[in-house]
Write a protein that holds these residues in place. Structure first.
Motif, short mmCIF file in Angstrom:
data_model
loop_
_atom_site.label_atom_id
_atom_site.label_comp_id
_atom_site.label_asym_id
_atom_site.label_seq_id
_atom_site.Cartn_x
_atom_site.Cartn_y
_atom_site.Cartn_z
N LEU A 41 0.81 -1.21 0.00
CA LEU A 41 0.00 0.00 0.00
C LEU A 41 0.85 1.27 0.00
N THR A 42 1.95 1.26 0.73
CA THR A 42 2.78 2.46 0.83
C THR A 42 3.90 2.42 -0.20
N ILE A 43 4.44 3.59 -0.52
CA ILE A 43 5.53 3.65 -1.48
C ILE A 43 6.74 2.87 -0.99
N PHE A 44 6.97 2.89 0.32
CA PHE A 44 8.11 2.14 0.87
C PHE A 44 7.91 0.65 0.69
N ASP A 45 6.73 0.14 1.07
CA ASP A 45 6.45 -1.29 0.93
C ASP A 45 6.56 -1.74 -0.53
N CYS A 46 6.01 -0.94 -1.41
CA CYS A 46 5.97 -1.34 -2.81
C CYS A 46 7.35 -1.33 -3.45
N THR A 48 10.12 -1.76 -1.84
CA THR A 48 10.85 -2.88 -1.22
C THR A 48 10.59 -4.17 -1.97
N ARG A 49 9.35 -4.37 -2.43
CA ARG A 49 9.00 -5.59 -3.16
C ARG A 49 9.75 -5.70 -4.49
N THR A 50 10.17 -4.58 -5.07
CA THR A 50 10.85 -4.65 -6.36
C THR A 50 12.26 -5.25 -6.25
N ARG A 51 12.71 -5.50 -5.02
CA ARG A 51 14.04 -6.08 -4.81
C ARG A 51 14.02 -7.61 -4.79
N ASP A 52 12.83 -8.21 -4.99
CA ASP A 52 12.78 -9.67 -5.04
C ASP A 52 11.71 -10.10 -6.03
N GLU A 53 11.41 -11.41 -6.02
CA GLU A 53 10.53 -11.99 -7.03
C GLU A 53 9.08 -11.53 -6.91
N LEU A 54 8.70 -10.95 -5.78
CA LEU A 54 7.33 -10.48 -5.61
C LEU A 54 7.08 -9.12 -6.24
N GLY A 55 8.14 -8.52 -6.80
CA GLY A 55 7.96 -7.24 -7.46
C GLY A 55 8.69 -7.11 -8.78
N SER A 56 9.48 -8.14 -9.13
CA SER A 56 10.26 -8.08 -10.35
C SER A 56 10.53 -9.48 -10.88
N SER A 57 10.33 -9.67 -12.17
CA SER A 57 10.61 -10.97 -12.78
C SER A 57 12.10 -11.20 -12.96
N LEU A 58 12.92 -10.20 -12.70
CA LEU A 58 14.37 -10.36 -12.80
C LEU A 58 14.90 -11.37 -11.79
N TYR A 59 14.09 -11.65 -10.76
CA TYR A 59 14.52 -12.57 -9.70
C TYR A 59 13.85 -13.94 -9.79
N TRP A 60 13.09 -14.18 -10.84
CA TRP A 60 12.39 -15.45 -10.95
C TRP A 60 13.36 -16.59 -11.28
N SER A 61 13.00 -17.77 -10.81
CA SER A 61 13.79 -18.96 -11.12
C SER A 61 13.37 -19.51 -12.49
N GLU A 62 14.18 -20.38 -13.04
CA GLU A 62 13.90 -20.93 -14.36
C GLU A 62 12.71 -21.87 -14.34
N ASN A 63 12.54 -22.60 -13.24
CA ASN A 63 11.46 -23.58 -13.12
C ASN A 63 10.71 -23.38 -11.81
N HIS A 64 9.49 -23.89 -11.77
CA HIS A 64 8.73 -23.92 -10.52
C HIS A 64 8.23 -25.33 -10.28
N THR A 65 8.37 -25.80 -9.04
CA THR A 65 7.91 -27.14 -8.67
C THR A 65 6.98 -27.04 -7.47
N ASP A 66 5.80 -27.61 -7.60
CA ASP A 66 4.83 -27.68 -6.51
C ASP A 66 4.99 -29.03 -5.82
N VAL A 67 5.25 -29.02 -4.53
CA VAL A 67 5.50 -30.28 -3.83
C VAL A 67 4.31 -30.77 -3.01
N ASP A 68 3.31 -29.92 -2.78
CA ASP A 68 2.24 -30.39 -1.88
C ASP A 68 0.86 -29.78 -2.13
N ASN A 69 0.63 -29.22 -3.30
CA ASN A 69 -0.68 -28.61 -3.52
C ASN A 69 -1.25 -28.99 -4.89
#
Length: 362
Positions: A41-46, A48-69
């Protein structure tokens, strides 16, 4: 990106896909899962999210594996193991609801709904989603919110298919909910009127994110009130696709982080009980303005997503959520399964099997 899709920081959006195994009898069936991960909601929170995968695809892994859902390939753990699987990452901070095509006042983008639309369009174009017969849309937490927001939209995009919704931990919020402080003040007779959080919170976030809201609900409420349809308590009455709600009765994240009941188990057990009662009341009646198939799994755990995956060992009267989901989809069996250990307005979290397994892929 395609159709205005992008992450918070403007990086390109994408998705992960796995085709049904060769020879699968469910080759025309799909599970599409929307990743969760809070909101900003806040500019700070948002920012901050750009520094990881929740705000930028630059941090995404090549594959995703679901182990329990629901995207797990284990036949014993997942009744949908041999469907086509698509995992839509969450990098917009807006519960998959934003529609912004230009940088906002924060210098970022809330484009979650455009990301979902672009992913579905590409899946139809290049991966035969348009040939699907039956599709489950699911998601956890923020992805659970996205599920209830987009399920009727997805049905409109896939008119030849039957779309089903399975939001997990997406009930933001139970109907007629108060903040912890105002509820305590009212109980102490210091504050007389009930001050509900639903409408205020919904107005703030939909305005900030330029949220897309569900059409059946919006059409019924009209343009001035359509924003209220972001609230799951409101939209519950209008969704038209068959829906299985998978939810913790005492949602810890909502109680502590949104309703601001800090250290609630220590000093405000009555608010935890109050919240659980509101959750039970929300699901106690069928939807008021829809004749859809409606099912509920409501376990009496003080938790958010950790015990809601299909591999969870939490049971209600000997039954697990995997069993309910399997019967709901394959056999057309609708059940409202509410934990029988919590039935009164003062009931605390009480299911003894809550701590048997902690989920990973929500």
């Amino acid at each position: 990106g395609e159709g205005g899709s992008r992450c918070l920081d403007g990086s390109r959006y994408g998705f992960y896909y796995r085709e049904a195994p060769a020879g699968s009898p469910n080759a025309q069936r799909w599970v599409i899962f929307l990743q969760g991960g809070g909101l900003c909601l806040t500019i700070f929170d948002c920012w901050t999210r750009t520094r990881d995968e929740l705000g930028s695809s630059l941090y995404w892994s090549e594959n995703h594996t679901d182990v329990d859902n629901v995207l797990n390939q284990n036949a014993t753990a997942n009744p949908f193991h041999d469907f086509n699987h698509a995992w839509l990452p969450y990098c917009s901070g807006d519960t998959h609801s934003g529609t912004q095509t230009a940088r906002n006042g924060y210098g970022l983008y809330f484009s979650g709904a455009l990301n979902v639309a672009a992913a579905i369009a590409r899946l139809r174009k290049d991966f035969r989603l348009g040939d699907a017969e039956r599709v489950i849309l699911s998601g956890g937490s923020a992805g659970g919110i996205g599920t209830h927001l987009h399920t009727d939209w997805l049905q409109a995009q896939l008119p030849a298919a039957d779309v089903y919704a399975m939001p997990m931990a997406g009930q933001f919020f139970p109907k007629h909910l108060e903040l912890s402080l105002t509820e305590v003040l009212r109980v102490l007779h210091i504050l007389t009127p009930t001050i509900e959080i639903n409408q205020f919170f919904t107005m703030v976030v939909t305005s900030l994110w330029d949220s897309q809201v569900p059409e059946p609900c919006a059409a019924r409420l009209g343009p001035d009130e359509a924003y209220r349809c972001w609230d799951a308590g409101t939209n519950y009455d209008y969704i038209t696709t068959p829906t299985l709600y998978v939810q913790n009765m005492f949602d810890q994240l909502q109680i502590e982080d949104v309703m601001l009941c800090v250290d609630c188990p220590a000093w405000a057990k009555q608010y935890i009980a109050y919240f659980g009662d509101k959750m039970r009341q929300t699901y106690a009646k069928p939807p008021a303005h829809s004749t859809r198939r409606n099912s509920v799994w409501l376990q009496a755990c003080y938790d958010h997503t950790d015990r809601l995956c299909l591999s969870s060992q939490t049971t209600i009267d000997g039954t697990g959520v995997k069993d309910v989901a399997k019967a709901w989809f394959f056999d057309g069996v609708d059940r409202v399964v509410v934990d029988t250990c919590a039935t009164s307005p003062t009931s605390p979290p009480c299911n003894p099997t809550c701590d048997l397994y902690k989920c990973i892929d929500m």
